[in-house]
Design a protein around this motif. Structure first.
Motif, PDB file in Angstrom:
ATOM      1  N   GLY A 256     -26.170  -1.242  -6.677  1.00 20.41           N
ATOM      2  CA  GLY A 256     -24.822  -1.446  -7.192  1.00 20.41           C
ATOM      3  C   GLY A 256     -24.057  -2.498  -6.430  1.00 20.41           C
ATOM      4  N   VAL A 257     -22.871  -2.826  -6.958  1.00 23.18           N
ATOM      5  CA  VAL A 257     -22.031  -3.876  -6.384  1.00 23.18           C
ATOM      6  C   VAL A 257     -20.613  -3.343  -6.193  1.00 23.18           C
ATOM      7  N   PRO A 258     -20.103  -3.309  -4.970  1.00 22.26           N
ATOM      8  CA  PRO A 258     -18.685  -2.998  -4.768  1.00 22.26           C
ATOM      9  C   PRO A 258     -17.841  -4.144  -5.329  1.00 22.26           C
ATOM     10  N   VAL A 259     -16.943  -3.836  -6.240  1.00 19.21           N
ATOM     11  CA  VAL A 259     -16.174  -4.891  -6.898  1.00 19.21           C
ATOM     12  C   VAL A 259     -14.811  -5.110  -6.256  1.00 19.21           C
ATOM     13  N   ILE A 260     -14.284  -4.094  -5.576  1.00 18.34           N
ATOM     14  CA  ILE A 260     -12.968  -4.224  -4.957  1.00 18.34           C
ATOM     15  C   ILE A 260     -12.810  -3.179  -3.859  1.00 18.34           C
ATOM     16  N   THR A 261     -12.050  -3.522  -2.836  1.00 17.38           N
ATOM     17  CA  THR A 261     -11.701  -2.561  -1.791  1.00 17.38           C
ATOM     18  C   THR A 261     -10.288  -2.043  -2.044  1.00 17.38           C
ATOM     19  N   ASP A 262      -9.959  -0.901  -1.447  1.00 14.61           N
ATOM     20  CA  ASP A 262      -8.601  -0.388  -1.637  1.00 14.61           C
ATOM     21  C   ASP A 262      -7.566  -1.256  -0.920  1.00 14.61           C
ATOM     22  N   TYR A 263      -8.005  -2.010   0.081  1.00 14.94           N
ATOM     23  CA  TYR A 263      -7.117  -2.981   0.728  1.00 14.94           C
ATOM     24  C   TYR A 263      -6.601  -3.990  -0.290  1.00 14.94           C
ATOM     25  N   GLU A 264      -7.439  -4.300  -1.293  1.00 14.88           N
ATOM     26  CA  GLU A 264      -7.050  -5.252  -2.333  1.00 14.88           C
ATOM     27  C   GLU A 264      -6.253  -4.589  -3.455  1.00 14.88           C
ATOM     28  N   ILE A 265      -6.383  -3.280  -3.582  1.00 14.38           N
ATOM     29  CA  ILE A 265      -5.598  -2.545  -4.575  1.00 14.38           C
ATOM     30  C   ILE A 265      -4.184  -2.294  -4.056  1.00 14.38           C
ATOM     31  N   TRP A 266      -4.091  -1.866  -2.794  1.00 10.15           N
ATOM     32  CA  TRP A 266      -2.805  -1.636  -2.128  1.00 10.15           C
ATOM     33  C   TRP A 266      -3.002  -1.935  -0.650  1.00 10.15           C
ATOM     34  N   LYS A 267      -2.520  -3.076  -0.216  1.00  5.57           N
ATOM     35  CA  LYS A 267      -2.724  -3.524   1.157  1.00  5.57           C
ATOM     36  C   LYS A 267      -2.189  -2.491   2.147  1.00  5.57           C
ATOM     37  N   ASN A 268      -3.071  -2.098   3.080  1.00  2.26           N
ATOM     38  CA  ASN A 268      -2.722  -1.148   4.140  1.00  2.26           C
ATOM     39  C   ASN A 268      -2.191   0.171   3.592  1.00  2.26           C
ATOM     40  N   ASN A 269      -2.953   0.696   2.632  1.00  7.47           N
ATOM     41  CA  ASN A 269      -2.596   1.989   2.058  1.00  7.47           C
ATOM     42  C   ASN A 269      -2.985   3.133   2.990  1.00  7.47           C
ATOM     43  N   PRO A 270      -2.229   4.226   2.990  1.00  9.80           N
ATOM     44  CA  PRO A 270      -2.564   5.385   3.817  1.00  9.80           C
ATOM     45  C   PRO A 270      -3.810   6.075   3.268  1.00  9.80           C
ATOM     46  N   GLU A 271      -4.617   6.613   4.150  1.00 11.79           N
ATOM     47  CA  GLU A 271      -5.860   7.246   3.710  1.00 11.79           C
ATOM     48  C   GLU A 271      -5.883   8.724   4.115  1.00 11.79           C
ATOM     49  N   LYS A 272      -6.797   9.111   4.996  1.00 12.81           N
ATOM     50  CA  LYS A 272      -6.924  10.524   5.360  1.00 12.81           C
ATOM     51  C   LYS A 272      -5.806  10.980   6.310  1.00 12.81           C
ATOM     52  N   VAL A 273      -5.695  12.298   6.445  1.00 14.87           N
ATOM     53  CA  VAL A 273      -4.789  12.899   7.413  1.00 14.87           C
ATOM     54  C   VAL A 273      -5.544  13.988   8.166  1.00 14.87           C
ATOM     55  N   PHE A 274      -4.958  14.449   9.258  1.00 12.83           N
ATOM     56  CA  PHE A 274      -5.491  15.628   9.944  1.00 12.83           C
ATOM     57  C   PHE A 274      -4.625  16.806   9.533  1.00 12.83           C
TER      58      PHE A 274
END
Length: 464
Positions: A256-274
């Motif tokens: 497969g081919v990664p077509v986009i990263t989430d950095y490109e969808i929303w720059k510096n978006n929040p991800e996981k939490v503790f």
């Protein structure tokens, strides 16, 4: 006395004689109101899913940061996100690496109901959307090329829309995978699809429909992260959104081919939490601040000196009891690059961010974005006032605990005040954020206005 770390294979630690916690500390319900004392409980078990963004937990253990706080921690990989959350709620786990949507969903009663809080945001970015080789070939005619023949990035879902429409014309469902209904991955995949005019479907829990596929052009369903590549290879799904290393694994396997990263969808978006339970924070306030201190130190180490420690982090994460993928696969994204097609490796120094840009601070506006997406796609069935969004965010995201931990680190000489938000004036809201792939600006102080600005999705008066 030594501590058996069971399935993790981690080394045992020599434990000192336990200290008695102060009775007042044990009864206190406000972490911020206490000067930091000894931990009320020392033996802790934390859960995680095998993704590279669990790194702060692994580093806090491997570098002795938990031990510095008088905490003896066991890390245990979990089968999936539901099992992980359930075990935190029952107390089998004291805390866990969580999807940011999990504490919010649990607290508002979507799915399993429990009051879960987070004092620590684990990272920014770190996800990608991958499609199968066959889908990629069908998308390519709709993608602009650079002079060297390589695709122009970011690739919008506009290029996927003709493919999805052709599948619909032939009466074939277009199936895609994400990791959990309240995961960042679900909301990022939905955001990307909707920005390209592809409807990802609605939820209608008030009608007993939690499929998320009502009125959908693309049908999204849950697949555990490590199973994403093999599920796509089997043809069950045509693409997926997941964290690393499972996008890069598709490249290495040639499937497969990664077509986009989430950095490109929303720059510096929040991800996981503790995530921990509210009950845990109330019962063990000093322990809560101390474990937050250890995680902040680990995040700081991961980003120190322009990611100079990342190669060592990659070796640690490649161990079978952490992520367990080949170091080469993990390094492909953890060390500041990302490979799309084979041979098309590009510099993305902020693909994984653990500390810089105040990545570890639990911003209310981050929580509110997740809540808006729950409303947008019907997981929250009814219109909510702006005040409801603010109050819910403050129930779950706990910058007061974070501030106590950060101030203790500054006092210890382990960090400088300039490395954190200015606590005296910090509101918990980032302000306007324009860096979305569709150009729509997000302002967490205006959740309903934001929802109204989105073309596809439920608005204030909409219902299903």
């Amino acid at each position: 006395m030594t501590k058996d770390l069971k399935q993790t294979g981690l080394k045992s630690w020599l434990k000192p004689v336990k200290k008695l916690a102060a009775t007042a500390a044990a009864l206190c319900i406000s972490v911020q109101s206490f000067a930091l004392g000894d931990p009320e409980i020392e033996d802790l078990k934390f859960g995680f899913i095998k993704l590279t963004d669990m790194a702060p937990l692994a580093i806090a253990l491997e570098k002795g940061y938990f031990e510095d706080e008088g905490l003896f921690v066991e890390l245990e990989a979990q089968a999936n996100w539901k099992v992980l959350l359930d075990r935190v709620i029952t107390g089998e786990l004291d805390g866990a690496h969580m999807l940011a949507g999990q504490p919010l969903a649990a607290t508002i009663g979507y799915g399993t109901e429990a009051h879960i809080i987070t004092p620590f945001s684990m990272d920014l970015n770190g996800n990608g959307i991958t499609v199968s080789n066959d889908i990629w070939e069908q998308m390519k005619p709709h993608i602009a090329k650079r002079d060297d023949g390589k695709p122009v990035h970011p690739i919008k879902a506009d290029a996927l829309k003709p493919v999805v429409e052709e599948y619909k014309k032939q009466g074939k469902p277009f199936n895609m995978g994400m990791v959990f209904p309240v995961s960042t991955h679900n909301y990022e995949l939905r955001y990307w699809l909707a920005a390209g005019g592809i409807h990802p479907g609605f939820y209608a829990p008030h009608k007993g429909d939690t499929s998320g596929q009502l009125q959908a052009d693309a049908l999204l369903s849950v697949t555990p992260p490590p199973q994403m590549p093999s599920t796509m290879e089997a043809g069950t799904i045509y693409g997926y959104c997941v964290g690393e290393p499972w996008n890069q694994q598709a490249v290495f396997k040639g499937i497969g081919v990664p077509v986009i990263t989430d950095y490109e969808i929303w720059k510096n978006n929040p991800e996981k939490v503790f995530g921990i339970t509210q009950e845990f924070a109330e019962k063990y306030p000093n322990t809560t601040v101390r474990l937050t201190k250890a995680l902040i130190r680990a995040a700081k180490w991961l980003d120190a000196n322009d990611n100079a420690n990342r190669p060592e982090a990659v070796e640690i994460l490649s161990k079978p009891y952490y992520v367990g993928a080949d170091a080469e696969v993990i390094a492909n994204s953890m060390t500041g690059t990302f490979e799309y097609e084979k041979g098309d490796k590009r510099e993305i120094p902020d693909f994984n961010v653990f500390f810089r840009y105040n990545a570890t601070y639990p911003y209310y506006s981050d929580a509110i974005w997740y809540l808006t997406q729950m409303r947008r796609w019907g997981q929250i069935s009814e219109h909510k006032s702006d005040e409801w969004y603010f109050e819910t965010a403050k129930k779950v995201y706990r910058p007061d605990i974070y501030q106590s931990a950060a101030e203790a680190l500054i006092e210890d000489g382990e960090a400088q005040a300039s490395e954190f938000p200015t606590f005296a004036s910090e509101t918990g809201f980032k302000g306007e954020q324009p860096d979305f792939i569709d150009g729509i600006v997000y302002d967490g102080s205006k959740p309903n206005a934001y929802l109204e600005s989105l073309t596809i999705g439920l608005k204030a008066d909409d219902s299903l």
